[in-house]
Design a protein around this motif. Sequence first.
Motif, PDB file in Angstrom:
ATOM      1  N   LYS A 105      57.027  53.112  68.864  1.00 43.63           N
ATOM      2  CA  LYS A 105      55.857  53.841  69.343  1.00 43.63           C
ATOM      3  C   LYS A 105      55.384  54.837  68.288  1.00 43.63           C
ATOM      4  O   LYS A 105      54.177  54.953  68.002  1.00 43.63           O
ATOM      5  N   VAL A 106      56.321  55.557  67.705  1.00 48.29           N
ATOM      6  CA  VAL A 106      55.970  56.563  66.689  1.00 48.29           C
ATOM      7  C   VAL A 106      55.326  55.891  65.476  1.00 48.29           C
ATOM      8  O   VAL A 106      54.335  56.401  64.925  1.00 48.29           O
ATOM      9  N   LEU A 107      55.858  54.762  65.057  1.00 48.46           N
ATOM     10  CA  LEU A 107      55.280  54.079  63.900  1.00 48.46           C
ATOM     11  C   LEU A 107      53.855  53.627  64.213  1.00 48.46           C
ATOM     12  O   LEU A 107      52.969  53.665  63.346  1.00 48.46           O
ATOM     13  N   VAL A 122      55.837  58.655  57.871  1.00 52.88           N
ATOM     14  CA  VAL A 122      56.588  59.345  58.925  1.00 52.88           C
ATOM     15  C   VAL A 122      57.788  60.035  58.283  1.00 52.88           C
ATOM     16  O   VAL A 122      58.482  59.447  57.448  1.00 52.88           O
ATOM     17  N   VAL A 123      58.018  61.277  58.683  1.00 47.99           N
ATOM     18  CA  VAL A 123      59.152  62.057  58.177  1.00 47.99           C
ATOM     19  C   VAL A 123      60.098  62.346  59.325  1.00 47.99           C
ATOM     20  O   VAL A 123      59.666  62.688  60.431  1.00 47.99           O
ATOM     21  N   VAL A 124      61.395  62.209  59.057  1.00 44.60           N
ATOM     22  CA  VAL A 124      62.397  62.516  60.073  1.00 44.60           C
ATOM     23  C   VAL A 124      63.552  63.263  59.429  1.00 44.60           C
ATOM     24  O   VAL A 124      63.919  62.981  58.285  1.00 44.60           O
ATOM     25  N   ILE A 161      54.785  50.468  56.957  1.00 45.49           N
ATOM     26  CA  ILE A 161      54.573  50.204  58.399  1.00 45.49           C
ATOM     27  C   ILE A 161      53.424  49.224  58.579  1.00 45.49           C
ATOM     28  O   ILE A 161      53.514  48.270  59.372  1.00 45.49           O
ATOM     29  N   ALA A 162      52.348  49.467  57.835  1.00 41.73           N
ATOM     30  CA  ALA A 162      51.178  48.595  57.970  1.00 41.73           C
ATOM     31  C   ALA A 162      51.513  47.169  57.561  1.00 41.73           C
ATOM     32  O   ALA A 162      51.096  46.203  58.224  1.00 41.73           O
ATOM     33  N   ALA A 163      52.286  47.033  56.494  1.00 41.61           N
ATOM     34  CA  ALA A 163      52.642  45.682  56.042  1.00 41.61           C
ATOM     35  C   ALA A 163      53.488  44.970  57.090  1.00 41.61           C
ATOM     36  O   ALA A 163      53.366  43.759  57.285  1.00 41.61           O
ATOM     37  N   ALA A 164      54.351  45.698  57.757  1.00 43.98           N
ATOM     38  CA  ALA A 164      55.189  45.088  58.789  1.00 43.98           C
ATOM     39  C   ALA A 164      54.377  44.731  60.020  1.00 43.98           C
ATOM     40  O   ALA A 164      54.699  43.772  60.734  1.00 43.98           O
TER      41      ALA A 164
ATOM     42  N   THR B 202      56.411  45.819  70.987  1.00 40.57           N
ATOM     43  CA  THR B 202      57.129  46.605  71.995  1.00 40.57           C
ATOM     44  C   THR B 202      56.513  47.960  72.212  1.00 40.57           C
ATOM     45  O   THR B 202      56.831  48.652  73.171  1.00 40.57           O
ATOM     46  N   ALA B 203      55.623  48.428  71.250  1.00 42.09           N
ATOM     47  CA  ALA B 203      54.980  49.722  71.454  1.00 42.09           C
ATOM     48  C   ALA B 203      53.882  49.568  72.466  1.00 42.09           C
ATOM     49  O   ALA B 203      53.276  50.501  72.879  1.00 42.09           O
TER      50      ALA B 203
END
Lengths: 167, 203
Positions: A105-107, A122-124, A161-164, B202-203
């Motif tokens: 969801k965050v991604l 995204v930073v964690v 993320i976009a590529a995935a 799944t999101a």
Amino acid sequence: MELRRLLPDDDRASFTCGDAQLDDFLRARAGQHQFKYRASVTYVLVDDGAIAAFVTVLPGTVRREDLGPSSGRLPPGTLPVLLLARMGVSTARQRTGLGERLVVKVLGLALDLARDVGCVGVVVDAKAAARGFNDRFDFLWIDHEPRSDGVAKGFLPTGTIAAASTV
Amino acid sequence: MVRVVGAVSRACARGSPGAGLARRADRDRGLRPEGFSRVFEELVREEEAQAPIIRRLSLKLVERAVDVLGELFEAAAAFSPPSLPVDEISQLLPATDEAIAPLLDAPSVAILRLELCTFVAFDLVRDPSVEELATWARLARGAAQAAAPYVARLAQVSRTGASSDLSADVVLTEQEFARVAELVENPPVPSARLRRMLGRGTA
């Protein structure tokens, strides 16, 4: 199980994930940050009225500690990011894939943010025990030196993320 | 206010346990760190306007010294009263991250910084002699050295997950920032696992 934003009436007091600081954050701070200050948003997975897991995000910036002229090809100023600030899964629901749902969801939020207002990744902040979990999402560890508290800073570029997401 | 806060700071630095500061930090928690900084800056400006030029220079030097010495002296002032022997100082220091965390939220750190700045500035303004300051600094140095391992932990605790406050400002070293910039410019190819997770919706 419903994934949605935290609501004022959600029962936060009953949530426990085994980490007192995270429990206290959800009980005492998450609502205040979201409903009063609008400084962050907490997403919750709710099962039968009970919060099974939560994640708190807020937009942030990454900057150099020395804000002098950048050297080499470094971009100037700051870079906009999405901060995965807090996440917890209730003790009864751990290792059931809820954490993965929240990170996904965050991604997705990071992609939306990048498209609408700009976000480079995204930073964690991950404790040692959580690094393996974050490795599953391709987070890269950017600390130049190990930190004494064992917390590592992870970064996942929006480009990755976009590529995935487009495959 | 300089005199009041300065006097309190001097008392703390000379022997009151750090817990006293923490209690006062609790009492003053409603005030924002920015507010403290502003108050201190205004006080310094007022003193500057009234002080002879040599004192003005002293104030500037003190400000710079405080910046340079930074957290070591803060921690020494807060947790290691310099009038105590090192082993007693060690006994005063919290032993675990959990015990340290409540003492070092952002407002507490701001208050401690203000305490130290005001203490040093007040002494120089009040008394042109630096002997007292030098004596204090020598005492604090030993305590600061003893506290050094703890200071490193305190600094980390105050910036990471221990605080209930969320910080939107991620400060990186130049090397770390360069690493992020490189990743932004050349994002790694996603793993098959990440592709599966994001591809299945799944999101």
